[in-house]
Design a protein around this motif. Sequence first.
Motif, PDB file in Angstrom:
ATOM      1  N   TRP A  55       0.825  -1.198   0.000  1.00 24.09           N
ATOM      2  CA  TRP A  55       0.000   0.000   0.000  1.00 24.09           C
ATOM      3  C   TRP A  55       0.856   1.243   0.000  1.00 24.09           C
ATOM      4  CZ3 TRP A  55       0.334   3.694   3.788  1.00 24.09           C
ATOM      5  CH2 TRP A  55       0.954   3.323   4.988  1.00 24.09           C
ATOM      6  N   ARG A  56       2.040   1.135   0.682  1.00 22.30           N
ATOM      7  CA  ARG A  56       2.917   2.303   0.788  1.00 22.30           C
ATOM      8  C   ARG A  56       3.708   2.458  -0.502  1.00 22.30           C
ATOM      9  NH1 ARG A  56       4.987   5.248   5.093  1.00 22.30           N
ATOM     10  NH2 ARG A  56       4.094   3.805   6.601  1.00 22.30           N
ATOM     11  N   PHE A  57       3.446   3.508  -1.187  1.00 17.57           N
ATOM     12  CA  PHE A  57       4.162   3.859  -2.427  1.00 17.57           C
ATOM     13  C   PHE A  57       3.925   2.851  -3.557  1.00 17.57           C
ATOM     14  CE2 PHE A  57       7.148   5.387   0.985  1.00 17.57           C
ATOM     15  CZ  PHE A  57       6.682   6.688   0.980  1.00 17.57           C
ATOM     16  N   ALA A  58       3.012   1.904  -3.333  1.00 16.03           N
ATOM     17  CA  ALA A  58       2.706   0.877  -4.348  1.00 16.03           C
ATOM     18  C   ALA A  58       3.971   0.163  -4.804  1.00 16.03           C
ATOM     19  CB  ALA A  58       1.987   1.503  -5.533  1.00 16.03           C
ATOM     20  N   THR A  59       4.890  -0.070  -3.875  1.00 19.76           N
ATOM     21  CA  THR A  59       6.102  -0.792  -4.246  1.00 19.76           C
ATOM     22  C   THR A  59       5.751  -2.240  -4.564  1.00 19.76           C
ATOM     23  OG1 THR A  59       6.547  -1.230  -1.916  1.00 19.76           O
ATOM     24  CG2 THR A  59       7.627   0.674  -2.909  1.00 19.76           C
ATOM     25  N   THR A  60       6.479  -2.804  -5.486  1.00 22.47           N
ATOM     26  CA  THR A  60       6.149  -4.136  -5.985  1.00 22.47           C
ATOM     27  C   THR A  60       7.298  -5.119  -5.789  1.00 22.47           C
ATOM     28  OG1 THR A  60       6.863  -3.440  -8.179  1.00 22.47           O
ATOM     29  CG2 THR A  60       4.510  -3.319  -7.714  1.00 22.47           C
ATOM     30  N   SER A  61       6.934  -6.383  -5.845  1.00 18.19           N
ATOM     31  CA  SER A  61       7.894  -7.472  -5.759  1.00 18.19           C
ATOM     32  C   SER A  61       7.398  -8.575  -6.676  1.00 18.19           C
ATOM     33  CB  SER A  61       8.006  -7.970  -4.314  1.00 18.19           C
ATOM     34  OG  SER A  61       8.922  -9.039  -4.218  1.00 18.19           O
ATOM     35  N   TYR A  62       8.333  -9.254  -7.322  1.00 16.32           N
ATOM     36  CA  TYR A  62       7.959 -10.275  -8.288  1.00 16.32           C
ATOM     37  C   TYR A  62       8.771 -11.549  -8.107  1.00 16.32           C
ATOM     38  CZ  TYR A  62       5.825  -6.302 -10.637  1.00 16.32           C
ATOM     39  OH  TYR A  62       5.063  -5.190 -10.924  1.00 16.32           O
ATOM     40  N   ALA A  63       8.162 -12.657  -8.454  1.00 19.89           N
ATOM     41  CA  ALA A  63       8.909 -13.906  -8.543  1.00 19.89           C
ATOM     42  C   ALA A  63       9.865 -13.802  -9.722  1.00 19.89           C
ATOM     43  CB  ALA A  63       7.950 -15.076  -8.741  1.00 19.89           C
ATOM     44  N   ASP A  64      11.001 -14.452  -9.599  1.00 21.80           N
ATOM     45  CA  ASP A  64      11.994 -14.386 -10.676  1.00 21.80           C
ATOM     46  C   ASP A  64      11.426 -14.852 -12.014  1.00 21.80           C
ATOM     47  OD1 ASP A  64      14.858 -15.335  -8.613  1.00 21.80           O
ATOM     48  OD2 ASP A  64      13.888 -13.400  -8.951  1.00 21.80           O
ATOM     49  N   SER A  65      10.524 -15.812 -11.957  1.00 25.35           N
ATOM     50  CA  SER A  65       9.994 -16.404 -13.179  1.00 25.35           C
ATOM     51  C   SER A  65       9.122 -15.437 -13.988  1.00 25.35           C
ATOM     52  CB  SER A  65       9.178 -17.663 -12.847  1.00 25.35           C
ATOM     53  OG  SER A  65       8.103 -17.346 -11.983  1.00 25.35           O
ATOM     54  N   VAL A  66       8.676 -14.350 -13.360  1.00 27.30           N
ATOM     55  CA  VAL A  66       7.789 -13.423 -14.074  1.00 27.30           C
ATOM     56  C   VAL A  66       8.367 -12.007 -14.185  1.00 27.30           C
ATOM     57  CG1 VAL A  66       5.798 -14.766 -13.270  1.00 27.30           C
ATOM     58  CG2 VAL A  66       6.441 -12.660 -12.071  1.00 27.30           C
ATOM     59  N   LYS A  67       9.510 -11.776 -13.591  1.00 31.44           N
ATOM     60  CA  LYS A  67      10.116 -10.443 -13.655  1.00 31.44           C
ATOM     61  C   LYS A  67      10.310 -10.007 -15.093  1.00 31.44           C
ATOM     62  CE  LYS A  67      12.623 -10.168  -9.284  1.00 31.44           C
ATOM     63  NZ  LYS A  67      13.947 -10.239  -8.621  1.00 31.44           N
ATOM     64  N   GLY A  68       9.940  -8.776 -15.352  1.00 28.39           N
ATOM     65  CA  GLY A  68      10.076  -8.236 -16.699  1.00 28.39           C
ATOM     66  C   GLY A  68       8.914  -8.566 -17.613  1.00 28.39           C
TER      67      GLY A  68
END
Length: 120
Positions: A55-68
């Motif tokens: 929620w804070r700054f809408a920072t994101t994180s991704y699994a390596d398999s879907v990054k990019g």
Amino acid sequence: VQLQASGGGLVQAGGSVKLACAASGRTGRNFSWTDMGWFRQAPGKDREFVAGIRWRFATTSYADSVKGRFTATRDNAKSTVYLQMTSLKPEDTAVYYCAKTNSMFRPEIWGQGTQVTVSS
């Protein structure tokens, strides 16, 4: 509390799909302060983390398999999170779930899943 995912379907490899997850109830009312995540479960496999958006700054994180390839976004005014999926591969075939998560993107409340099938 309800989390309703939508947008799945059948797509060819290399194509794109955008999923949406709308929150209602308590999660909907507090959505602006809620971390959210996307997970998926392929046949015969465990459910796995795909993407998260805080929620804070809408920072994101991704699994390596879907990054990019995948992008998580949110619209707090609509209490909705999105998952834009591009360059889809057959191995992305799964039921996709959204969830209210904690700050470490551990799921706390699950939504209904939506099937995404990528044909080769």
